[in-house]
Enzyme design. Structure first.
Site, mmCIF file in Angstrom:
data_model
loop_
_atom_site.group_PDB
_atom_site.id
_atom_site.type_symbol
_atom_site.label_atom_id
_atom_site.label_comp_id
_atom_site.label_asym_id
_atom_site.label_seq_id
_atom_site.Cartn_x
_atom_site.Cartn_y
_atom_site.Cartn_z
ATOM 1 N N ARG A 53 39.898 39.560 48.969
ATOM 2 C CA ARG A 53 39.177 38.162 49.158
ATOM 3 C C ARG A 53 39.777 37.170 48.291
ATOM 4 O O ARG A 53 40.076 35.872 48.726
ATOM 5 C CB ARG A 53 37.782 38.644 48.672
ATOM 6 C CG ARG A 53 36.810 38.998 49.744
ATOM 7 C CD ARG A 53 35.774 39.861 49.182
ATOM 8 N NE ARG A 53 36.703 41.118 48.576
ATOM 9 C CZ ARG A 53 36.876 42.139 49.511
ATOM 10 N NH1 ARG A 53 36.565 42.251 50.478
ATOM 11 N NH2 ARG A 53 37.715 43.305 48.908
ATOM 12 N N THR A 54 40.052 37.447 46.882
ATOM 13 C CA THR A 54 40.211 36.123 46.141
ATOM 14 C C THR A 54 41.686 35.634 46.387
ATOM 15 O O THR A 54 41.808 34.296 46.607
ATOM 16 C CB THR A 54 40.435 36.760 44.615
ATOM 17 O OG1 THR A 54 39.143 37.335 44.300
ATOM 18 C CG2 THR A 54 40.389 35.530 43.509
ATOM 19 N N LYS A 82 60.487 45.022 35.393
ATOM 20 C CA LYS A 82 61.729 45.251 34.485
ATOM 21 C C LYS A 82 61.161 45.152 33.190
ATOM 22 O O LYS A 82 62.072 44.803 32.444
ATOM 23 C CB LYS A 82 62.779 44.371 34.929
ATOM 24 C CG LYS A 82 63.330 44.331 36.260
ATOM 25 C CD LYS A 82 64.253 43.175 36.724
ATOM 26 C CE LYS A 82 64.350 43.052 38.294
ATOM 27 N NZ LYS A 82 64.961 41.828 38.600
ATOM 28 N N ARG A 103 45.338 36.885 38.223
ATOM 29 C CA ARG A 103 44.462 38.122 38.216
ATOM 30 C C ARG A 103 45.528 39.063 37.285
ATOM 31 O O ARG A 103 46.595 39.320 37.694
ATOM 32 C CB ARG A 103 44.049 38.840 39.577
ATOM 33 C CG ARG A 103 43.409 40.052 39.202
ATOM 34 C CD ARG A 103 42.801 40.382 40.620
ATOM 35 N NE ARG A 103 41.516 39.728 40.881
ATOM 36 C CZ ARG A 103 40.679 40.268 41.903
ATOM 37 N NH1 ARG A 103 41.031 41.309 42.646
ATOM 38 N NH2 ARG A 103 39.674 39.498 42.245
ATOM 39 N N HIS A 131 35.520 36.227 35.941
ATOM 40 C CA HIS A 131 35.936 35.897 37.447
ATOM 41 C C HIS A 131 34.902 34.962 37.836
ATOM 42 O O HIS A 131 34.260 34.875 38.474
ATOM 43 C CB HIS A 131 35.568 37.291 38.255
ATOM 44 C CG HIS A 131 36.258 37.294 39.756
ATOM 45 N ND1 HIS A 131 37.037 36.272 40.072
ATOM 46 C CD2 HIS A 131 36.469 38.271 40.531
ATOM 47 C CE1 HIS A 131 37.431 36.424 41.233
ATOM 48 N NE2 HIS A 131 37.295 37.676 41.586
HETATM 49 N N1 CP Z 1 35.241 40.014 45.006
HETATM 50 C C1 CP Z 1 36.718 40.072 44.939
HETATM 51 O O1 CP Z 1 37.139 39.551 43.701
HETATM 52 O O2 CP Z 1 37.357 40.710 45.616
HETATM 53 P P1 CP Z 1 39.117 41.068 45.623
HETATM 54 O O3 CP Z 1 39.264 42.050 44.546
HETATM 55 O O4 CP Z 1 39.297 41.463 46.873
HETATM 56 O O5 CP Z 1 39.731 39.606 45.342
#
Ligand code: CP
Length: 300
Positions: A53-54, A82, A103, A131
C-alpha cells in the site's frame, strides 16, 4: 504545513492535519485533474522492508501529480546487499530525486536519513516506531465516517510493535478523542508512547477484552500482530490469534461502527466482515492516494 521532513506524527498540529485532509478531499473528488501540478518532480522510493500500500500509493500519488518515481527496488537487488550504509545510500539518491520516501526496519532510520540530505524525507515506517502518512489516511477515513471530535475509538491488537498505532494515537491528541487501547498484557503501548500521550493531555485507557468497550465505539481500529518484530517466535505464538473480529463479534456493536485496519491483515478480521456496513478498511487503503498527493503537494 511547513515541515521539511515528515518523520513522526508528533510533528503534526491540528492545523497541519486539517490542511492535508482538506486538500486530499479535493484530490479525491477529481484525481485526474492535477496532472500538471508537479511535472518533472522525481520521488525516490527506498523500501528496505516489504510494502504494498504505502509504496504503490506514493507511486500513484506522485504520478497523479504529473511527476514520476525512481525505486531503489528490493534490498537484495540493491547495493545495500554489498554493505552500503543508509547514510551513503540516501546521500547518493538525493542527487537523483527531489524527495525521498523511506521505509526501514530500524526505529529512527528516517530521522537519521534526514540528517544526511537536503531534500525532504518522508518516514514510510521505521521499525516499531512511526508511520505518519498512514496516520494521515487513517484520520481522513475517520473524519469521513465518524468525525475527529467527540470520537470514541478502540485501538486493538499489537500496540507494542504496531507503528501505525503509535502515530495514530499521537495525532488523535490534537482532537477531542477518547482512545481505548485493547491488547494482551504483553502487547500494551510502550512506556514512551504512554508518556508522550499523557504529556499531550490524553488519558490512556487500557483493556484486555474488547467486550469491555465495544458498544461505546464509533471506530474500531484493528491491527495485525507484528510477527516480524518479535525477538522470540514462542512469544508471538502465545498471543497469535488472540483477537478475531467476525460477524458474531460485531452483533453488540454500535450499528454505525467503522471497522478499520491499516492492512495487511492475517486472520484478525474474518472475510465475512468484508461485506458488512462496518467494513471500512479497503476504503481506508484507497484514500492513501489522495492523502499522499496532498502531502506531496504541500512538501514539494
Ligand atoms: N499499511 C501499510 O503500511 O501497508 P504496507 O505495509 O503494504 O505498505
Amino acid at each position: 504545513m511547513r515541515h521539511e521532513h515528515l518523520i513522526s506524527a508528533k510533528q503534526l498540529s491540528r492545523g497541519d492535519i486539517e490542511a492535508v485532509l482538506d486538500r486530499a478531499a479535493e484530490f479525491a473528488a477529481d484525481p485526474g485533474a492535477h496532472s500538471d501540478s508537479h511535472a518533472e518532480t522525481l520521488l525516490g522510493l527506498l523500501f528496505f522492508e516489504p510494502s504494498t500500500r504505502t509504496k504503490m500509493s506514493f507511486d500513484a500519488a506522485m504520478k497523479r501529480l504529473g511527476g514520476d518515481t525512481i525505486d531503489m527496488g528490493s534490498v537484495d537487488s540493491s547495493s545495500v546487499k554489498k554493505g552500503e550504509s543508509l547514510a551513503d545510500t540516501v546521500r547518493v539518491i538525493e542527487g537523483y530525486a527531489d524527495a525521498l520516501v523511506l521505509r526501514h526496519p530500524s526505529e529512527g532510520a528516517a530521522k537519521l536519513a534526514s540528517e544526511f540530505v537536503d531534500v525532504p524525507v518522508v518516514n514510510a515506517g521505521d521499525g516499531a516506531g512511526h508511520h505518519p502518512t498512514q496516520t494521515l489516511l487513517d484520520l481522513y477515513t475517520i473524519r469521513e465516517h465518524a468525525g475527529l471530535d467527540d470520537l470514541t475509538i478502540g485501538i486493538m491488537g499489537d500496540l507494542k510493535y504496531g507503528r501505525t498505532v503509535h502515530s495514530l494515537a499521537h495525532a488523535l491528541t490534537n482532537f477531542d478523542a477518547d482512545q481505548r487501547f485493547v491488547s494482551p498484557e504483553s502487547l500494551r503501548l510502550p512506556q514512551g508512547v504512554r508518556y508522550d500521550l499523557r504529556n499531550a493531555g490524553a488519558e490512556v485507557h487500557e483493556h484486555t477484552a474488547l467486550e469491555e468497550v465495544l458498544d461505546e465505539l464509533d471506530v474500531l481500529y484493528v491491527t495485525r500482530i507484528q510477527r516480524e518484530r518479535f525477538p522470540d517466535e514462542n512469544e508471538y505464538r502465545s498471543v497469535a490469534g488472540e483477537y478475531r473480529i467476525d460477524a458474531a463479534t460485531l452483533e453488540s456493536a454500535n450499528p454505525e461502527l467503522s471497522v478499520m485496519h491499516p492492512l495487511p491483515r492475517v486472520d484478525e478480521i474474518t472475510p465475512e466482515v468484508d461485506a458488512m456496513e462496518h467494513a471500512t478498511y479497503f476504503e481506508q487503503a484507497h484514500s492513501g492516494v489522495p492523502v499522499r498527493m496532498a502531502l506531496l503537494d504541500y512538501m514539494l
